[in-house]
Design an enzyme around this catalytic site. Structure first.
Site, PDB file in Angstrom:
ATOM      1  N   ASP A   9       0.477  -0.969  -0.220  1.00  0.00           N
ATOM      2  CA  ASP A   9       0.011   0.263   0.226  1.00  0.00           C
ATOM      3  C   ASP A   9       0.991   0.931   0.267  1.00  0.00           C
ATOM      4  OD1 ASP A   9      -3.609   0.649   1.484  1.00  0.00           O
ATOM      5  OD2 ASP A   9      -2.185   1.782  -0.323  1.00  0.00           O
TER       6      ASP A   9
HETATM    7  C1  GLC Z   1      -4.072   4.493  -0.184  1.00  0.00           C
HETATM    8  C2  GLC Z   1      -5.357   3.717   0.315  1.00  0.00           C
HETATM    9  C3  GLC Z   1      -5.190   2.230  -0.896  1.00  0.00           C
HETATM   10  C4  GLC Z   1      -4.968   3.193  -2.371  1.00  0.00           C
HETATM   11  C5  GLC Z   1      -3.932   3.687  -2.502  1.00  0.00           C
HETATM   12  C6  GLC Z   1      -3.383   4.410  -3.512  1.00  0.00           C
HETATM   13  O1  GLC Z   1      -3.318   5.318   0.536  1.00  0.00           O
HETATM   14  O2  GLC Z   1      -5.025   2.680   1.210  1.00  0.00           O
HETATM   15  O3  GLC Z   1      -6.890   1.494  -0.898  1.00  0.00           O
HETATM   16  O4  GLC Z   1      -5.150   2.174  -3.825  1.00  0.00           O
HETATM   17  O5  GLC Z   1      -3.008   4.483  -1.363  1.00  0.00           O
HETATM   18  O6  GLC Z   1      -4.434   5.484  -3.972  1.00  0.00           O
END
Ligand code: GLC
Length: 748
Positions: A293
């Site tokens: 993430d």
């Molecule tokens: C964010 C979220 C995730 C998302 C990623 C890219 O922090 O936790 O769900 O897909 O970053 O935006």
């Protein structure tokens, strides 16, 4: 000896390439031989890559939403082959420009993978996933994911960071809005449907995009409903509650998963080898790739797991996190770590293979610009079929919570209707969190929907009454005066889109600001009031539930929110939505969910020596699976094909459902099971199946289910997944609290 060795290697190569076909689900490739040629192409490319170029494939950076979309430094890194993927770079023209940098200026011309959070629509925004889950209709949910993929792929996107499949039992957690609620069975069905929708069934179709089941795993169990907080669940709870939707996504062929921010029992998922390699790849046979993430590789330091960035890089790579989202740690730290033999280059190669394989499967090496097609973008974005689908699914996502004296549906020829509340003409809230490329100007507000629905003679009065989330009371008197001029009041209250989604957790769940005061003031006028909720989580609406005659839960329904709400308000659509999550009476009850354990002292209302509170009952305001209709249904004749079965037998369950009301309607028939005694304690009931049926007035339908041993099995005392002999209860009904029940026995 050498000859034997050679044939062993050849055999291993052939077996591997056949196995890997399943990774991208052979059904997709249509020509299985493609997989062996892909493996060959991956192998030969890998041999040509420098270590920096390999690590480039594991490096994902984020674009900027403004017109510059990527920096000059990023452009240089692309030319050096040190970036493999971008998120938040979108648009057919934008993505073509960035792809051209890789294809014309880099040494090996490896195409970039463009990812984006296309969670509930790209430009045609559908209901938030929690709302869509109220349809209990996997076909509809698959359709909206398919449309999202059609639009996103036409705008250069290859990969969406969706479906979000986190089971959530705590509505304080803002991200409950992004998932499918509290139940693993419903969550698994929705997860598989969305994966199928995004990925389609043929990789050569330019409208297919990779899905990414997230956030792996148990992110929804964040303690106290606080985002990013610690998670401490047993392996049994992990396997029975939080993992089933991920397993369903993997079985449906999801090409990627995203590791979650949280730890599980002390191990952050990004560095959890048991989770990402032992379970996901070893036990489940997952052959795709795992992305971290946002910055979660670097956050292993804040977790207190890694003492340095280089240690974070090693731990994440060794665990099975293939691609590093925006921390740049892989790119900056792993060259030295490999050169110093602190991590093997073979691990890098394995991760790079997974990423390259995906790019080959999607055909990017053959056509790197397949998704950067301005003409296609122009023709599919916000097309009429897409907008019509948005309205249709929004209608099905609405849940009728209360309708005293059949106040609803309203007549379209009422003389005067007052539309009040801070969200009645809000164009942003209906888009909900993670609104992709959605735009407020595309939204039909509730006020607009009502105006377009009623007769020309009907007078629509409007007053905002108050803001969503501040304490200014100045508009309440005006709203009261407007209400007193009307025959009926429609009061639109709830949360704005910024009050749910990532990082948007709330310690109190009642209507924000002074909305409760507005509701009470309007109810005190004595006018018939219909309350329309616009929100991203269960709210505490206990007072309204007692005093407001009609309540519609409309969540954030996307661009067609207003038309869908009006369709239901005025009876063009009979609501059939059912809650995928429990509505508590008070925050103090949380977590409150239907599939709880009995405990040694099950709740008895007037016995303080049972599992209860002094000041409130254990019962929810509205239970899981709850939702009313403009008609009524009766259930009778719950029958089983047998009263005793063997562990591997299946059991047929049938029930009669009758439309006993005055209008045609849909009903979502729900089947629950309780294993009454086991080697470990079991939930008092668990959803095992459901069926959405349509019944005309007076129509009776026999609904049949088949219970299989897989649905009765669980992880016993030894953690083996098996059916245990004993008595089971079967429940069938309209929600998790109103059920007919019977029993059967599993014998050795
Ligand atoms: C964010 C979220 C995730 C998302 C990623 C890219 O922090 O936790 O769900 O897909 O970053 O935006």
């Amino acid at each position: 000896m050498v000859i034997i060795h050679y044939f062993k290697l050849l055999a291993m190569f052939l077996v591997t390439s056949i196995l890997l076909t399943s990774a991208f689900s052979a059904a997709h490739s249509k020509n299985p031989s493609a997989s062996s040629s892909i493996e060959h192409r991956v192998d030969s490319l890998l041999t040509m890559m420098t270590l920096e170029e390999k690590l480039g494939q594991l490096n994902q950076l984020s674009g900027r939403w403004d017109e510059k979309y990527i920096t000059a430094e990023d452009s240089e890194m692309i030319k050096q082959g040190r970036i493999g993927s971008f998120l938040n770079v979108a648009g057919a023209t934008n993505t073509r420009k960035v792809q051209e940098l890789a294809m014309k200026s880099s040494r090996l011309r490896i195409p970039l993978l463009f990812g984006m959070d296309v969670v509930h629509g790209f430009r045609t925004i559908f209901p938030i996933p929690l709302a869509e889950s109220c349809t209990w209709d996997p076909v509809a949910v698959q359709q909206t994911a398919r449309v999202a993929a059609i639009e996103a792929s036409a705008s250069g996107i290859h990969w969406t960071f969706a479906p979000m499949v986190d089971i959530a039992r705590d509505p304080r957690w803002g991200r409950i809005a992004e998932g499918s609620g509290e139940d693993p069975c419903l969550g698994a069905v929705m997860a598989a449907a969305r994966v199928r929708g995004f990925q389609g069934d043929d990789w050569r179709d330019p409208s297919t995009i990779f899905s990414c089941a997230k956030h792996f795993a148990a992110y929804g169990a964040s303690e106290a409903g606080r985002d990013y907080n610690s998670v401490d669940v047993s392996e049994r709870t992990l396997r029975e509650v939080y993992l089933p939707p991920f397993k369903a996504a993997v079985d449906a062929g999801s090409v990627s998963l995203m590791a979650s921010f949280n730890e599980i029992a002390g191990v952050p998922s990004t560095a959890n080898h048991w989770l990402l390699t032992g379970l996901l790849r070893g036990e489940w046979g997952f052959k795709g790739f795992v992305v971290s993430d946002w910055n979660s590789v670097a956050e292993l330091q804040a977790h207190g797991l890694a003492a340095s960035r280089s240690e974070a890089a090693i731990l994440a790579l060794q665990a099975g996190t293939d691609m590093d989202m925006v921390s740049r740690i892989y790119q900056n730290e792993l060259v030295t770590m490999v050169c110093e033999n602190r991590v093997s280059e073979d691990l890098v190669n394995q991760a790079v293979r997974r990423v390259l394989r995906a790019k080959f499967v999607l055909g990017l090496f053959d056509n790197p610009y397949r998704n950067s097609n301005p003409a296609r973008e122009q023709s599919v974005i916000l097309s009429k079929p897409h907008v019509d689908l948005a309205r249709h699914v929004a209608q099905k996502s609405i849940v009728l919570l209360k309708n005293d004296k059949n106040l609803l549906p309203l007549s379209k020829t009422l003389k005067t209707i007052a539309v009040l509340g801070p969200l009645a003409e809000d164009k942003i809230a209906p888009l909900g969190p993670w609104a992709g490329a959605g735009r407020p100007e595309d939204v039909v507000t509730v006020l607009e929907g009502i105006k377009s629905k009623v007769s020309p003679q009907t007078r629509i009065l409007y007053a905002k009454g108050c803001n969503v989330n501040d304490d200014s009371m100045g508009g309440i008197v005006e709203a009261k005066n407007v209400a007193q001029q009307a025959e009926v009041v429609i009061l639109v209250v709830g949360e704005d889109a910024g009050m749910c989604g990532e990082g948007a957790c709330r310690s109190r769940l009642d209507l924000p600001g002074v909305q409760n005061e507005l509701v009470k003031t309007i109810v005190e006028t004595g006018k018939p009031v219909v309350m329309i909720l616009m929100n991203g989580r269960p709210l505490i609406i206990t007072w309204a539930a007692e005093h407001v005659p009609a309540i519609l839960e409309t969540w954030f329904l996307g661009i067609q929110h207003g038309h869908a709400a009006a369709d239901v308000l005025f009876g063009d659509v009979n609501p059939a939505g059912k809650l995928p999550v429990t509505f508590p009476r008070a925050v103090g009850q949380i977590p409150l969910y239907y599939n709880h354990k009995s405990t040694g002292r099950p709740y008895v209302d007037d016995n303080t020596s049972t599992s209860k509170y002094l000041d409130i009952s254990n019962s929810p305001l509205y239970p899981f699976g709850y939702g009313l209709s403009y008609t009524t249904f009766s259930y009778s004749d719950l029958l089983l094909s047998n009263s005793r079965i063997k562990a591997n037998d299946s059991l047929r369950v049938s029930i009669e459902v009758t439309n006993t009301g005055k209008v045609k309607g849909d009903e979502i028939v729900q089947l629950y099971v309780q294993d009454e005694f086991g080697s470990v304690t079991r939930p008092v009931k668990e959803l095992k199946d459901f069926r959405r049926i349509t019944l005309n007035v007076g129509e009776k339908r026999n609904v049949e289910f088949t219970l299989t041993s897989a649905q009765l099995a669980f992880h016993g005392r030894d953690m083996n997944f098996a059916v245990e002999p004993g008595t089971f209860k079967v429940f069938v009904g309209t929600n998790s609290a109103e059920l007919l029940e019977t029993r059967f026995e599993v014998v050795e």
